[in-house]
Design an enzyme around this catalytic site. Structure first.
Site, PDB file in Angstrom:
ATOM      1  N   LYS A  19       8.184   2.041   0.616  1.00 41.77           N
ATOM      2  CA  LYS A  19       8.821   1.345  -0.512  1.00 41.77           C
ATOM      3  C   LYS A  19       9.890   2.230  -1.155  1.00 41.77           C
ATOM      4  CE  LYS A  19       4.937   0.754  -2.722  1.00 41.77           C
ATOM      5  NZ  LYS A  19       4.040   1.398  -1.746  1.00 41.77           N
ATOM      6  N   LYS A  62      -6.141  -7.330   6.052  1.00 37.78           N
ATOM      7  CA  LYS A  62      -7.525  -7.608   6.439  1.00 37.78           C
ATOM      8  C   LYS A  62      -7.659  -7.791   7.952  1.00 37.78           C
ATOM      9  CE  LYS A  62      -8.836  -9.795   2.045  1.00 37.78           C
ATOM     10  NZ  LYS A  62      -9.274 -11.022   1.364  1.00 37.78           N
ATOM     11  N   PRO A  78       0.826  -1.216   0.000  1.00 39.10           N
ATOM     12  CA  PRO A  78       0.000   0.000   0.000  1.00 39.10           C
ATOM     13  C   PRO A  78       0.856   1.259   0.000  1.00 39.10           C
ATOM     14  CG  PRO A  78      -0.694  -1.558   1.711  1.00 39.10           C
ATOM     15  CD  PRO A  78       0.616  -2.046   1.192  1.00 39.10           C
ATOM     16  N   PRO A  79       0.270   2.397  -0.373  1.00 41.94           N
ATOM     17  CA  PRO A  79       1.015   3.663  -0.342  1.00 41.94           C
ATOM     18  C   PRO A  79       1.429   4.024   1.076  1.00 41.94           C
ATOM     19  CG  PRO A  79      -1.030   3.880  -1.610  1.00 41.94           C
ATOM     20  CD  PRO A  79      -1.086   2.558  -0.923  1.00 41.94           C
ATOM     21  N   THR A  88       4.017   2.993   2.856  1.00 44.73           N
ATOM     22  CA  THR A  88       4.629   1.956   3.693  1.00 44.73           C
ATOM     23  C   THR A  88       6.157   1.935   3.595  1.00 44.73           C
ATOM     24  OG1 THR A  88       4.154   0.389   1.897  1.00 44.73           O
ATOM     25  CG2 THR A  88       2.631   0.432   3.757  1.00 44.73           C
ATOM     26  N   SER A 124     -13.107 -12.964  -2.588  1.00 44.67           N
ATOM     27  CA  SER A 124     -12.876 -13.343  -1.189  1.00 44.67           C
ATOM     28  C   SER A 124     -14.070 -13.078  -0.281  1.00 44.67           C
ATOM     29  CB  SER A 124     -11.650 -12.623  -0.647  1.00 44.67           C
ATOM     30  OG  SER A 124     -11.835 -11.222  -0.658  1.00 44.67           O
TER      31      SER A 124
END
EC number: 3.4.21.53
Length: 807
Positions: free
Chosen positions: A360, A720, A355-356, A358, A677
């Protein structure tokens, strides 16, 4: 009334004239001219270009300039390695200088815009237009370097003034002659001046052609080459051009004298030097060749940067810059270790996915810093054309190298660390697919001789350390994905965010806003309130923005009183950030029929969603609402079919699908939702609604369902479950095959949530429904008894609680 007065920065031009309607690249080298360009970019991008009569004058005054110049708009700026800049301008209109003011850093002029003065005599105008057209045709017959198609297009321009400007700008003559045309505001006088110039040029070309024809008839090939070169040399000396050509070539040769360039590169440069000697310096072709030569020389063909492959130093650097991310750091250190032992860049291309916010991008920067390599970030978001990766062929106007070669050029070493940021955001259009070009870039077997369309020479990319980043793998084509080693960068827990804020973000923002610990302190409770009430996300980007906002509010107080101090806590946080955006736990407070908590993964982290099912009298319709995607709708239909085929096992009337309508709704309909899911979540909600058995309010679930009731694995388990923890879920049902993913969950999740590993829907229902679930088995007749049949639904084959019915 239209204002024709402008106050603009001035750039004097040496050996160059820009006409209205003309787009042109040129280099700006003088410091004052560079400052003038910078000033124009900070305002309205308009600049005044004027011809300098004596090109030897370094700091011209008003008397050194032509009276009339051109108001231009800056379209593009390219900064060159030597400190100069290359700009693309588009001429807008003529203007005359009124005021000339030296501001120190640059010259500012007050100019008056000059509109064309058109004649009422249409007959005479048409006569001049026809004369220009005939002269242009004669010129093309004698001057073979001009493009007939281009000139024909120019002649089709309706406005006579504009046509005159465009034609004179494309004729290779001395700038002083071109200035005489620019000086003409009256269109008739301008056309007459163009006719005079073209007539003289045609006469000269005609004489030259006659000489050439006569010489060629009397000389063989060797003599012809010798005479032409001598003739060219004499002509250039007479025009004062030969010295300029020789000076440029001498400068280029001097810059590569001590370099160890590949043979193919040197051969190409020698060819281009030869072309440069034969090209008039004031032609556009000369600038194109110059730009190509400078690009080739600027590339680090033989320049390799230093690096230090020290595992301990790299680990220290990564730990200093980032909290958590243990799996990512471990994989990065493995990458460095392999590179150290093999003395070459590891063939695997790392791709950080998560995700943005985090970390990277920043972890790649830390990696480059830890091993001492140059770091270049290459943003690929929105790239939709293959030429942006491979470059444009230099025959096109405004051609330039692709992003990969440009990054190498900016790094000035052939072994930088290049971050291919947002690689999942590349798209394709009719101009080509950029991902196909990336296949060659990221393939160690191919990138040893990567050919950019602009430089037309093989460049070795095998020493470059490419690392990609993405928010999702869904949009990355499979062939490109196969070339990369995927590292998942998961979202942070609340405890990790708290530590990141305390150790990094608060210190950074206090420094950025001119504060110290004597002005501002944010308590742990305040940080947790920001995390849960204002910035629910997987990363820490919004958390940092919120802390920055607090710092700015405090900075206002400190500016008024240097001794101001405040401690931000949960109680006074709203004074700085306003009303909370997110409320506390949003789960249902009681068990409900037909309402189930589901878990979803998004590019920005995990989310909880509530699946609602209502039953109504009807004809068996299945209604799906909530902005659901096709995959999610198919998953709901699979669950519905499973229930129909096994209705007798759940105590549901077998003809329910004939007499009742089912409506499945997932709130927040403005947000698109898709994926398989939520299959067991929707199936559980339907069974609860059809049987009247409530679902536990503190249970959430995720998993894909099959027509046979099996539960298939899902992705994004960490995100989740963090979302479930955030809203107070006590029990989470996940697929049995995700047990390995469970082992890698943070301790805070495993210690606060009970996990159920479901193989089939029986496992799900036994733990989700409030009333005990005892399915009825299908039976067969055997004597006077009904014996249970085997069924895939019962993997354990446990029938100890089933009563054998008697006939």
């Amino acid at each position: 009334m239209i204002d024709n007065k402008y106050t603009l920065p001035l750039v004097p031009l040496r050996g160059l004239i820009v006409f209205p309607g003309m787009a042109l690249h040129f280099d700006v080298g003088r410091p004052r001219s560079i400052d003038a360009v910078e000033a124009a970019m900070q305002k309205n991008k308009l600049i005044f270009l004027c011809y300098q009569n004596d090109f030897l004058v370094e700091s011209p005054v008003k008397s050194d300039l032509a009276e009339i110049g051109t108001i231009c708009e800056i379209r593009q700026i390219l900064r060159l390695p030597d400190g100069s800049i290359r700009i693309l301008v588009e001429g807008k209109s003529r203007a005359s200088i009124n005021d000339f003011e030296d501001l120190g850093k640059y010259i500012q002029v007050n100019v008056t815009k000059l509109d064309d003065i058109n004649s009422d005599d249409d007959t005479y105008t048409q006569i001049l237009i026809r004369k220009i057209q005939r002269l242009t045709e004669d010129y093309l017959e004698l001057y073979d370097k001009a493009s007939p198609e281009a000139i024909s297009a120019l002649l089709a321009i309706d406005d006579p003034g504009e046509m005159t400007d465009v034609i004179i700008s494309n004729i290779p003559i001395k700038p002083a002659l071109k200035q005489t045309v620019l000086d003409k505001v009256n269109v008739l006088e301008r056309m007459e001046q163009l006719i005079t110039i073209m007539s003289e040029e045609i006469d000269l070309l005609d004489i030259e052609k006659s000489v050439m024809d006569q010489v060629q008839e009397n000389l063989d090939n060797n003599q012809r080459d010798y005479v032409l070169r001598e003739k060219l040399k004499v002509i250039q000396e007479e025009l004062g051009e030969g010295e300029e050509n020789d000076s440029d070539i001498k400068k280029y040769r001097e810059s590569i004298k001590d370099r160890n360039l590949p043979k193919e590169v040197m051969d190409k440069l020698n060819d281009e030097f030869s072309r440069l000697t034969k090209t008039p310096p004031h032609s556009q072709e000369y600038a194109v060749i110059q730009g190509y030569i400078e690009t080739i020389i600027a590339l680090p063909w033989d320049i390799t940067g230093d690096e230090t492959l020290d595992i301990k130093a790299a680990k220290t650097q990564l730990d200093r810059d980032h909290y958590g991310l243990d799996k990512v750091k471990e994989r990065v250190l493995e990458y460095i270790a392999v590179s150290k032992l093999t003395n070459k860049v590891n063939g695997n291309i790392l791709c950080l996915v998560g995700p943005p916010g985090t970390g990277k991008t920043s972890i790649v920067s830390s990696l480059a810093k830890s091993i001492g390599r140059k770091y270049i970030r290459l943003s690929l978001g929105g790239v939709h054309n293959e030429s942006e990766i491979r470059g444009h062929r230099k025959t096109y106007v405004g051609a330039m190298p692709g992003r990969i070669i440009d990054a190498i050029k900016r790094a000035n070493v052939n072994n930088p660390v290049i971050l291919l940021d947002e690689i999942d955001k590349m798209t394709k259009d009719i101009s080509g697919d950029p991902t196909s070009a990336m296949l060659e870039v990221l393939d160690p077997e191919q990138n040893k001789s990567f050919r950019d369309n602009y430089i037309e020479l093989p460049f070795d990319l095998s020493n470059v350390m490419f690392i990609a980043s993405a928010n999702s793998l869904e949009n990355i084509p499979r062939p490109l994905l196969d070339r990369m080693d995927i590292i998942e960068v998961s979202g942070y827990t609340e405890d990790e965010k708290l530590n990141i804020a305390k150790k990094y973000l608060i210190q950074k923002q206090r420094k950025n806003n001119g504060l110290t610990s004597h002005n501002l302190n944010i308590t742990d409770s305040g940080i947790k309130e920001i995390i849960n009430g204002y910035t629910r996300e997987s990363g820490v980007r919004n958390l940092e923005r919120a802390i920055s906002k607090v710092c700015r509010k405090v900075a206002v107080k400190v500016a008024e009183d240097n001794d101001f101090y405040i401690s931000v806590t949960r109680k006074n946080l709203n004074e700085f950030l306003g009303k909370k955006i997110y409320n506390d736990s949003s789960i249902e407070k009681k068990d409900s029929v037909g309402i189930v908590n589901g878990l979803a993964w998004t590019e920005v982290g995990g989310e909880t969603l509530s699946v609602e099912v209502n039953i109504m009298d009807g004809t068996g319709k299945l209604e799906l609402t909530g902005n659901l995607g096709d995959v999610m709708k198919e998953s709901a239909k699979a669950g519905y079919s499973f229930i129909r085929s096994n209705s007798y096992k759940f105590g549901i009337k077998s003809d329910f699908y004939k007499n009742y309508d089912l409506h499945i709704h997932i709130p927040e309909g403005a947000i698109p939702k898709d994926g398989p899911s939520a299959g067991i979540t929707m199936a559980t909600a339907m069974i609860s609604a059809l049987t009247g058995k409530p679902v536990k309010h503190d249970v959430a679930m995720t998993g894909e369902i099959t027509l046979r009731g099996k539960v298939l694995p899902i992705g994004g388990l960490k995100e989740k479950t963090l979302a479930a923890l955030r809203i107070g879920i006590k029990k989470v049902i996940i697929p049995f095959e995700n047990k390995a993913d469970y082992e890698e969950l943070p301790d805070i999740v495993k210690n606060n949530i009970e996990f159920i590993f479901a193989k089939n829907m029986v496992d799900v229902l036994e733990n989700a429904l409030t009333k005990p679930f005892k399915p009825s088995l299908p039976v067969k007749k055997s004597g006077n008894n009904l014996l249970p049949l085997d069924n895939e639904l019962y993997i354990k084959n446990d029938i100890s609680n089933v009563t054998i019915a008697k006939l």
